[in-house]
Each structure stands twice: as C-alpha cells, then as structure tokens.
Design a protein around this motif. Structure first.
Motif, PDB file in Angstrom:
ATOM      1  N   VAL A  47       0.854  -1.188   0.000  1.00  0.00           N
ATOM      2  CA  VAL A  47       0.000   0.000   0.000  1.00  0.00           C
ATOM      3  C   VAL A  47       0.888   1.235   0.000  1.00  0.00           C
ATOM      4  CG1 VAL A  47      -1.990   1.094   1.056  1.00  0.00           C
ATOM      5  CG2 VAL A  47      -1.585  -1.320   1.435  1.00  0.00           C
ATOM      6  N   TYR A  48       0.744   2.052  -1.039  1.00  0.00           N
ATOM      7  CA  TYR A  48       1.576   3.246  -1.202  1.00  0.00           C
ATOM      8  C   TYR A  48       0.821   4.500  -0.771  1.00  0.00           C
ATOM      9  CZ  TYR A  48       4.207   0.092  -4.262  1.00  0.00           C
ATOM     10  OH  TYR A  48       4.908  -0.975  -4.769  1.00  0.00           O
ATOM     11  N   GLY A  49       1.531   5.409  -0.110  1.00  0.00           N
ATOM     12  CA  GLY A  49       0.958   6.703   0.219  1.00  0.00           C
ATOM     13  C   GLY A  49       0.657   7.478  -1.055  1.00  0.00           C
ATOM     14  N   GLU A  50      -0.497   8.110  -1.107  1.00  0.00           N
ATOM     15  CA  GLU A  50      -0.976   8.782  -2.320  1.00  0.00           C
ATOM     16  C   GLU A  50      -0.053   9.912  -2.778  1.00  0.00           C
ATOM     17  OE1 GLU A  50      -5.325  10.421  -3.776  1.00  0.00           O
ATOM     18  OE2 GLU A  50      -4.646  10.934  -1.758  1.00  0.00           O
ATOM     19  N   SER A  51       0.674  10.531  -1.849  1.00  0.00           N
ATOM     20  CA  SER A  51       1.479  11.716  -2.192  1.00  0.00           C
ATOM     21  C   SER A  51       2.849  11.379  -2.776  1.00  0.00           C
ATOM     22  CB  SER A  51       1.653  12.602  -0.952  1.00  0.00           C
ATOM     23  OG  SER A  51       0.405  12.997  -0.441  1.00  0.00           O
ATOM     24  N   LEU A  52       3.196  10.107  -2.855  1.00  0.00           N
ATOM     25  CA  LEU A  52       4.505   9.720  -3.384  1.00  0.00           C
ATOM     26  C   LEU A  52       4.635  10.120  -4.851  1.00  0.00           C
ATOM     27  CD1 LEU A  52       4.773   6.097  -1.906  1.00  0.00           C
ATOM     28  CD2 LEU A  52       6.128   8.082  -1.185  1.00  0.00           C
ATOM     29  N   SER A  53       5.770  10.729  -5.204  1.00  0.00           N
ATOM     30  CA  SER A  53       6.061  10.996  -6.612  1.00  0.00           C
ATOM     31  C   SER A  53       6.460   9.676  -7.268  1.00  0.00           C
ATOM     32  CB  SER A  53       7.210  12.000  -6.722  1.00  0.00           C
ATOM     33  OG  SER A  53       8.415  11.409  -6.260  1.00  0.00           O
ATOM     34  N   PRO A  54       6.480   9.603  -8.594  1.00  0.00           N
ATOM     35  CA  PRO A  54       6.904   8.361  -9.259  1.00  0.00           C
ATOM     36  C   PRO A  54       8.281   7.889  -8.789  1.00  0.00           C
ATOM     37  CG  PRO A  54       5.870   9.812 -10.852  1.00  0.00           C
ATOM     38  CD  PRO A  54       5.985  10.601  -9.587  1.00  0.00           C
ATOM     39  N   ALA A  55       9.217   8.816  -8.618  1.00  0.00           N
ATOM     40  CA  ALA A  55      10.565   8.440  -8.170  1.00  0.00           C
ATOM     41  C   ALA A  55      10.524   7.916  -6.734  1.00  0.00           C
ATOM     42  CB  ALA A  55      11.507   9.638  -8.268  1.00  0.00           C
ATOM     43  N   GLN A  56       9.746   8.567  -5.878  1.00  0.00           N
ATOM     44  CA  GLN A  56       9.627   8.124  -4.489  1.00  0.00           C
ATOM     45  C   GLN A  56       8.940   6.761  -4.402  1.00  0.00           C
ATOM     46  OE1 GLN A  56       7.540  11.562  -3.014  1.00  0.00           O
ATOM     47  NE2 GLN A  56       9.368  12.404  -2.018  1.00  0.00           N
ATOM     48  N   LYS A  57       7.964   6.548  -5.279  1.00  0.00           N
ATOM     49  CA  LYS A  57       7.265   5.258  -5.300  1.00  0.00           C
ATOM     50  C   LYS A  57       8.227   4.138  -5.681  1.00  0.00           C
ATOM     51  CE  LYS A  57       2.897   3.230  -6.846  1.00  0.00           C
ATOM     52  NZ  LYS A  57       1.663   3.456  -7.635  1.00  0.00           N
ATOM     53  N   ASP A  58       9.094   4.403  -6.652  1.00  0.00           N
ATOM     54  CA  ASP A  58      10.106   3.413  -7.029  1.00  0.00           C
ATOM     55  C   ASP A  58      11.057   3.146  -5.865  1.00  0.00           C
ATOM     56  OD1 ASP A  58       9.133   3.024  -9.576  1.00  0.00           O
ATOM     57  OD2 ASP A  58      10.470   4.500 -10.509  1.00  0.00           O
ATOM     58  N   GLU A  59      11.389   4.210  -5.117  1.00  0.00           N
ATOM     59  CA  GLU A  59      12.271   4.056  -3.957  1.00  0.00           C
ATOM     60  C   GLU A  59      11.605   3.168  -2.904  1.00  0.00           C
ATOM     61  OE1 GLU A  59      14.378   6.788  -0.455  1.00  0.00           O
ATOM     62  OE2 GLU A  59      13.445   7.753  -2.191  1.00  0.00           O
ATOM     63  N   VAL A  60      10.314   3.404  -2.672  1.00  0.00           N
ATOM     64  CA  VAL A  60       9.583   2.595  -1.694  1.00  0.00           C
ATOM     65  C   VAL A  60       9.480   1.152  -2.169  1.00  0.00           C
ATOM     66  CG1 VAL A  60       7.312   2.230  -0.626  1.00  0.00           C
ATOM     67  CG2 VAL A  60       8.299   4.525  -0.707  1.00  0.00           C
ATOM     68  N   ARG A  61       9.270   0.958  -3.469  1.00  0.00           N
ATOM     69  CA  ARG A  61       9.238  -0.408  -4.028  1.00  0.00           C
ATOM     70  C   ARG A  61      10.533  -1.149  -3.686  1.00  0.00           C
ATOM     71  NH1 ARG A  61       6.562   1.595  -8.898  1.00  0.00           N
ATOM     72  NH2 ARG A  61       4.478   0.665  -9.027  1.00  0.00           N
ATOM     73  N   ASN A  62      11.658  -0.468  -3.860  1.00  0.00           N
ATOM     74  CA  ASN A  62      12.947  -1.091  -3.537  1.00  0.00           C
ATOM     75  C   ASN A  62      13.078  -1.366  -2.051  1.00  0.00           C
ATOM     76  OD1 ASN A  62      13.904  -1.113  -6.196  1.00  0.00           O
ATOM     77  ND2 ASN A  62      14.687   0.979  -6.055  1.00  0.00           N
ATOM     78  N   LEU A  63      12.644  -0.413  -1.236  1.00  0.00           N
ATOM     79  CA  LEU A  63      12.731  -0.575   0.222  1.00  0.00           C
ATOM     80  C   LEU A  63      11.891  -1.764   0.697  1.00  0.00           C
ATOM     81  CD1 LEU A  63      12.474   3.175   1.294  1.00  0.00           C
ATOM     82  CD2 LEU A  63      14.465   1.689   1.634  1.00  0.00           C
ATOM     83  N   LEU A  64      10.736  -1.954   0.061  1.00  0.00           N
ATOM     84  CA  LEU A  64       9.845  -3.040   0.456  1.00  0.00           C
ATOM     85  C   LEU A  64      10.081  -4.315  -0.362  1.00  0.00           C
ATOM     86  CD1 LEU A  64       6.517  -1.042   1.016  1.00  0.00           C
ATOM     87  CD2 LEU A  64       8.155  -1.847   2.730  1.00  0.00           C
ATOM     88  N   LYS A  65      11.187  -4.312  -1.110  1.00  0.00           N
ATOM     89  CA  LYS A  65      11.631  -5.505  -1.857  1.00  0.00           C
ATOM     90  C   LYS A  65      10.567  -6.023  -2.829  1.00  0.00           C
ATOM     91  CE  LYS A  65      14.948  -7.069   1.623  1.00  0.00           C
ATOM     92  NZ  LYS A  65      14.822  -5.885   2.502  1.00  0.00           N
ATOM     93  N   VAL A  66       9.982  -5.115  -3.591  1.00  0.00           N
ATOM     94  CA  VAL A  66       9.048  -5.515  -4.641  1.00  0.00           C
ATOM     95  C   VAL A  66       9.857  -5.742  -5.913  1.00  0.00           C
ATOM     96  CG1 VAL A  66       7.010  -4.880  -5.980  1.00  0.00           C
ATOM     97  CG2 VAL A  66       7.208  -4.173  -3.590  1.00  0.00           C
ATOM     98  N   ARG A  67      10.179  -6.978  -6.192  1.00  0.00           N
ATOM     99  CA  ARG A  67      11.020  -7.293  -7.356  1.00  0.00           C
ATOM    100  C   ARG A  67      10.185  -7.635  -8.589  1.00  0.00           C
ATOM    101  NH1 ARG A  67      13.717  -9.547  -2.908  1.00  0.00           N
ATOM    102  NH2 ARG A  67      15.739  -8.595  -2.522  1.00  0.00           N
ATOM    103  N   ASP A  68       8.992  -8.129  -8.344  1.00  0.00           N
ATOM    104  CA  ASP A  68       8.116  -8.492  -9.464  1.00  0.00           C
ATOM    105  C   ASP A  68       6.704  -8.044  -9.101  1.00  0.00           C
ATOM    106  OD1 ASP A  68       6.577  -9.598 -11.415  1.00  0.00           O
ATOM    107  OD2 ASP A  68       7.381 -11.633 -11.244  1.00  0.00           O
ATOM    108  N   ALA A  69       6.241  -6.989  -9.760  1.00  0.00           N
ATOM    109  CA  ALA A  69       4.915  -6.436  -9.454  1.00  0.00           C
ATOM    110  C   ALA A  69       3.807  -7.458  -9.667  1.00  0.00           C
ATOM    111  CB  ALA A  69       4.657  -5.193 -10.304  1.00  0.00           C
ATOM    112  N   GLY A  70       4.081  -8.476 -10.486  1.00  0.00           N
ATOM    113  CA  GLY A  70       3.082  -9.501 -10.751  1.00  0.00           C
ATOM    114  C   GLY A  70       2.881 -10.451  -9.582  1.00  0.00           C
TER     115      GLY A  70
END
Length: 306
Positions: A47-70
């Motif tokens: 669950v991503y915070g709505e205010s995240l920019s695209p770059a910040q969202k990618d950073e959070v993806r890495n932090l939460l170890k999302v390697r495959d969105a599928g």
C-alpha cells in the motif's frame, strides 16, 4: 604399486571434485533469492501513500523488496481512506507505505520498520497495539517512507490492505477505537514527556490485565488503570488519566476479547520491556563514558600541578 595407489587417489579426488561441484551447483540453483509465492494466503499487499512521486514510489518499491509487481497486489492509500479509517484530514500528504503479508494462525503480528529514521511518531509496538485492537492478527507488516513523516498513512494502509486481503471489511467501531488509542499514545509521549516505549508498555499491560480480569464496569477499568500507573511509576494529569479510562471503557463496551490475543500481548510486552532495558543499558554506558571522560580530564589537570 605406488603408481596404482596414486592413480586411484587421483581418480577418487576427481570424482569427489565432480560430485561436490555438481552438488554445489544444485544447491545454488535451489538456494536462489526468488521469493516463494504463498499459495495459502495470496500475494503480499503493498500500500503506497498517495502523495509519493513516481521516483519516491520506485524508492519505496525497492525498500519493500518488490522485485516483481506480478507477485504482489499494489494499492494506494488515499485521503478518502484516511477519513474512513482514522477520521483524518483528506488533504493530508501521505507518504508512509506498508507491505502486509498474512501469516498462519498463532504467528502473531510482526512489525518491521524498514526506515525507522523516517517514522517519527509511531513505534513498532504502537502499530501492533492498534492492529490488535482493530482485530488484525497474524501478519508480517513492513513500513517504509522516503522522507520523515509521523507514520499514520502506513497505519491506514494496513487497515486497507487487511480489508483487501480478507475480502471483508474491518469493524469500523474497532478501527475507530484503535485510532483513538494510537492518537492517545502519541499524545502522551508528547504532552507528558513519556518515552514512547513506556507508553506502549502501559497500554499493553492494561490490555493484559483486561484479558485476565474481564472487567464488567467502568469502575473496574479505572482500578486496573490506576494500578498499572502505580506499578509502572507513571504520573499522568487528571485529564490524561480520564482519557485512558474513557478509551478502555469504550473497548470494554465493544466486547473486544483480548484474551484471544493473550499470547500476542505477552510477546509484545516482552519486546517492549526488552527495548526499555536496552535503552537504559545504552544510556548507562553513555553516562559511564561521560563520567570517565571528566574523571580522566580532572586527573590530567591535577597532574599538571603535581
């Protein structure tokens, strides 16, 4: 004869090398870093915070170890969710995010702050206490934010993820009282100057005592709270004490059965006490080092005049 022995030894070594090499390769192929898919409870929910920019969202993806969105379910926590779950301001900036993975019954709630330096108000124990009150249990919850925030957006995300994962909404009355609990916990840490771990310890031990005594009246709730304040040597203003009484009396009115979560409360209590003991130990070490520094300094000055 020696030549035969040497040849046999060489053959044995060659066989051993080939065998261990192939075994090593097999182990390497089986010990890869791919995350196993949980076929029992479904994919983790991010669950991503709505205010995240695209770059910040990618950073959070890495932090939460999302390697495959599928292999995960991605959703966004919005201002509308903030109002629904914790009666917050729909115009708030929401950055803190969470990854929720459901676990087997009895495993309890495990909170892991991936970026603890960026979550300034809500501790692991505060998240866990609020989730238990709301009726969430047996989950691994990871929290991350690309910048310093209070951490409330992540809590809303946890509620939303739990709803999405279970296919049934949480009881709004329970999430409301859970939010009141979290708000009171953070307020006490600010207003009363209490350590956040001490606040969590107080709330957890009150719940443990409620599970043990099953109080039937508001007066019994007051007795439990007063006893815990005394035992933990916590002094509150009459107003804050009354807020505690009102909160737990509301929980009593909702018939929240903390006895079902007794083992989780016990584990949470142990974790909190461990954090407090660690902090005391670290502070003692720091104070000892300061004391030794000044002692050495004074001895050095004395030596100049001796």
């Amino acid at each position: 004869m020696n030549r035969v022995v040497k040849a046999a030894a060489a053959a044995a070594l060659l066989f051993l090398a080939i065998f261990t090499g192939s075994a090593g390769n097999a182990a390497a192929s089986n010990g890869n870093n791919e995350e196993s898919i949980n076929e029992k409870y479904g994919p983790p929910i991010i669950v991503y915070g709505e205010s995240l920019s695209p770059a910040q969202k990618d950073e959070v993806r890495n932090l939460l170890k999302v390697r495959d969105a599928g292999q995960v379910k991605e959703i966004t926590v919005t201002g509308e969710d903030l109002v629904k779950y914790i009666k917050g301001d729909p115009n708030s900036n929401m950055y803190s995010s969470a990854r929720i993975s459901r676990k087997d019954t009895g495993e309890g709630i495990v909170i892991k702050q991936v970026t603890p330096e960026n979550i300034t108000e809500v501790t692991d124990e505060m998240y866990a206490n609020a989730l238990l009150t709301a009726g969430v249990k047996d989950a691994l919850v990871e929290v991350a934010s690309p910048l310093k925030v209070s951490g409330h957006s992540a809590l809303v995300g946890m509620y939303k993820a739990y709803d999405a994962g279970k296919g049934a909404e949480l009881d709004p009355a329970r999430t409301e009282v859970a939010n009141e609990e979290l708000s009171l916990a953070t307020d006490l840490a600010k207003k009363e100057g209490m350590d956040q771990d001490k606040v969590s310890q107080l709330l957890t031990e009150i719940k443990q005592e409620i599970a043990r005594q099953n109080p039937a009246t508001k007066e019994e709730i007051e007795q439990i709270i007063d006893e815990k304040l005394k035992t933990l040597e916590i002094s509150l203003s009459p107003e804050d004490r009354q807020l505690l009484v009102n909160l737990f009396d509301k929980m009593r009115g909702l018939n929240i059965n903390f006895d079902n979560a007794k083992s989780q409360l016990d584990n949470l209590s142990k974790d909190i006490k461990g954090e407090i003991e660690k902090a005391v130990s670290e502070n003692k070490g720091f104070l000892d080092s300061v004391s030794n520094f000044f002692k050495d300094l004074i001895d050095g000055i004395k030596s100049l005049f001796s």
